[in-house]
Design a protein around this motif. Structure first.
Motif, PDB file in Angstrom:
ATOM      1  N   LEU A 144       0.828  -1.204   0.000  1.00  0.00           N
ATOM      2  CA  LEU A 144       0.000   0.000   0.000  1.00  0.00           C
ATOM      3  C   LEU A 144       0.865   1.259   0.000  1.00  0.00           C
ATOM      4  N   ILE A 145       1.945   1.236   0.761  1.00  0.00           N
ATOM      5  CA  ILE A 145       2.857   2.377   0.798  1.00  0.00           C
ATOM      6  C   ILE A 145       3.469   2.594  -0.585  1.00  0.00           C
ATOM      7  N   GLY A 146       3.831   1.500  -1.258  1.00  0.00           N
ATOM      8  CA  GLY A 146       4.360   1.600  -2.611  1.00  0.00           C
ATOM      9  C   GLY A 146       3.357   2.215  -3.574  1.00  0.00           C
ATOM     10  N   LEU A 147       2.106   1.788  -3.487  1.00  0.00           N
ATOM     11  CA  LEU A 147       1.060   2.348  -4.351  1.00  0.00           C
ATOM     12  C   LEU A 147       0.859   3.837  -4.085  1.00  0.00           C
ATOM     13  N   TYR A 158       1.292   7.075  -6.584  1.00  0.00           N
ATOM     14  CA  TYR A 158       0.255   8.091  -6.792  1.00  0.00           C
ATOM     15  C   TYR A 158       0.788   9.484  -6.475  1.00  0.00           C
ATOM     16  N   LYS A 159       1.583   9.568  -5.431  1.00  0.00           N
ATOM     17  CA  LYS A 159       2.149  10.868  -5.050  1.00  0.00           C
ATOM     18  C   LYS A 159       3.078  11.375  -6.152  1.00  0.00           C
ATOM     19  N   GLU A 160       3.911  10.499  -6.704  1.00  0.00           N
ATOM     20  CA  GLU A 160       4.790  10.889  -7.815  1.00  0.00           C
ATOM     21  C   GLU A 160       3.972  11.394  -8.996  1.00  0.00           C
ATOM     22  N   GLN A 161       2.921  10.671  -9.335  1.00  0.00           N
ATOM     23  CA  GLN A 161       2.059  11.074 -10.452  1.00  0.00           C
ATOM     24  C   GLN A 161       1.393  12.418 -10.169  1.00  0.00           C
ATOM     25  N   PHE A 162       0.984  12.600  -8.915  1.00  0.00           N
ATOM     26  CA  PHE A 162       0.378  13.871  -8.519  1.00  0.00           C
ATOM     27  C   PHE A 162       1.375  15.016  -8.702  1.00  0.00           C
ATOM     28  N   GLU A 163       2.600  14.793  -8.210  1.00  0.00           N
ATOM     29  CA  GLU A 163       3.632  15.831  -8.301  1.00  0.00           C
ATOM     30  C   GLU A 163       4.010  16.134  -9.748  1.00  0.00           C
ATOM     31  N   GLN A 164       3.885  15.156 -10.634  1.00  0.00           N
ATOM     32  CA  GLN A 164       4.186  15.359 -12.052  1.00  0.00           C
ATOM     33  C   GLN A 164       3.012  16.009 -12.788  1.00  0.00           C
ATOM     34  N   GLY A 165       1.898  16.197 -12.094  1.00  0.00           N
ATOM     35  CA  GLY A 165       0.744  16.849 -12.694  1.00  0.00           C
ATOM     36  C   GLY A 165      -0.055  15.973 -13.635  1.00  0.00           C
ATOM     37  N   ASP A 166       0.013  14.651 -13.446  1.00  0.00           N
ATOM     38  CA  ASP A 166      -0.736  13.732 -14.310  1.00  0.00           C
ATOM     39  C   ASP A 166      -2.221  14.087 -14.314  1.00  0.00           C
ATOM     40  N   GLU A 167      -2.777  14.121 -15.497  1.00  0.00           N
ATOM     41  CA  GLU A 167      -4.203  14.421 -15.689  1.00  0.00           C
ATOM     42  C   GLU A 167      -5.055  13.336 -15.029  1.00  0.00           C
ATOM     43  N   GLY A 168      -6.017  13.734 -14.219  1.00  0.00           N
ATOM     44  CA  GLY A 168      -6.955  12.803 -13.599  1.00  0.00           C
ATOM     45  C   GLY A 168      -6.436  12.056 -12.387  1.00  0.00           C
TER      46      GLY A 168
END
Length: 158
Positions: free
Chosen positions: A84-87, A91-101
């Motif tokens: 869960l921590i890995g997931l 998600y946090k990395e994707q958030f920081e990269q500004g991933d759409e959605g």
């Protein structure tokens, strides 16, 4: 109505852990509300960080409880926490990269995790903890709490 609703069916039989689960629901609701209100990414990011930090604290406390009760599935439970921590980290990395959605994916993940993990993995230890109760609702006091209790006791009329 909150996006994540606490209900007594989520109880694992330990007041301290139940309160931590409730707090996770509250933080997840704040993320949802901030997203729905179109608040700035910095606000969402701050709530996301709080959620991650509190999750790590919760996992540590929960694992300590399971270890003290010699829960036979402890290692499996700990591995599940690590996954869960890995997931969440991804998600946090994707958030920081500004991933759409990404916000919707985070909310979907939180819904599945909070419902699935608590109702599935966490509820597995409920009967075991109840049967082998050592200390389920007592946590060591912090120094500030001890000082507060001492102050109150010192001011009591004898």
């Amino acid at each position: 109505m909150a996006f994540f609703e606490w209900d007594s069916i989520y109880s694992v039989g330990d007041e301290f852990i139940d309160n931590q689960h409730k707090r996770l629901f509250q933080i997840a609701n704040r993320f949802h509300d901030a997203y729905q209100a179109h608040q700035a990414r910095t606000v969402l990011g701050s709530i996301f960080d709080e959620l991650i930090d509190y999750t790590l604290l919760h996992f540590k406390d929960e694992e300590e409880l399971l270890r003290k009760h010699n829960f036979p599935e402890f290692h499996q439970h700990k591995r599940n926490h690590e996954k869960l921590i890995g997931l969440v980290s991804r998600y946090k990395e994707q958030f920081e990269q500004g991933d759409e959605g990404i916000e919707e994916r985070v909310l979907d993940f939180l819904k599945l995790w909070l419902n699935g993990h608590i109702m599935g993995m966490d509820r597995q230890y409920k009967p075991y903890i109840s049967e082998n109760s050592i200390r389920t609702n007592v946590r060591p006091m912090q120094n500030s709490q001890r000082q507060s209790v001492r102050s109150k006791q010192a001011n009591k009329p004898r």
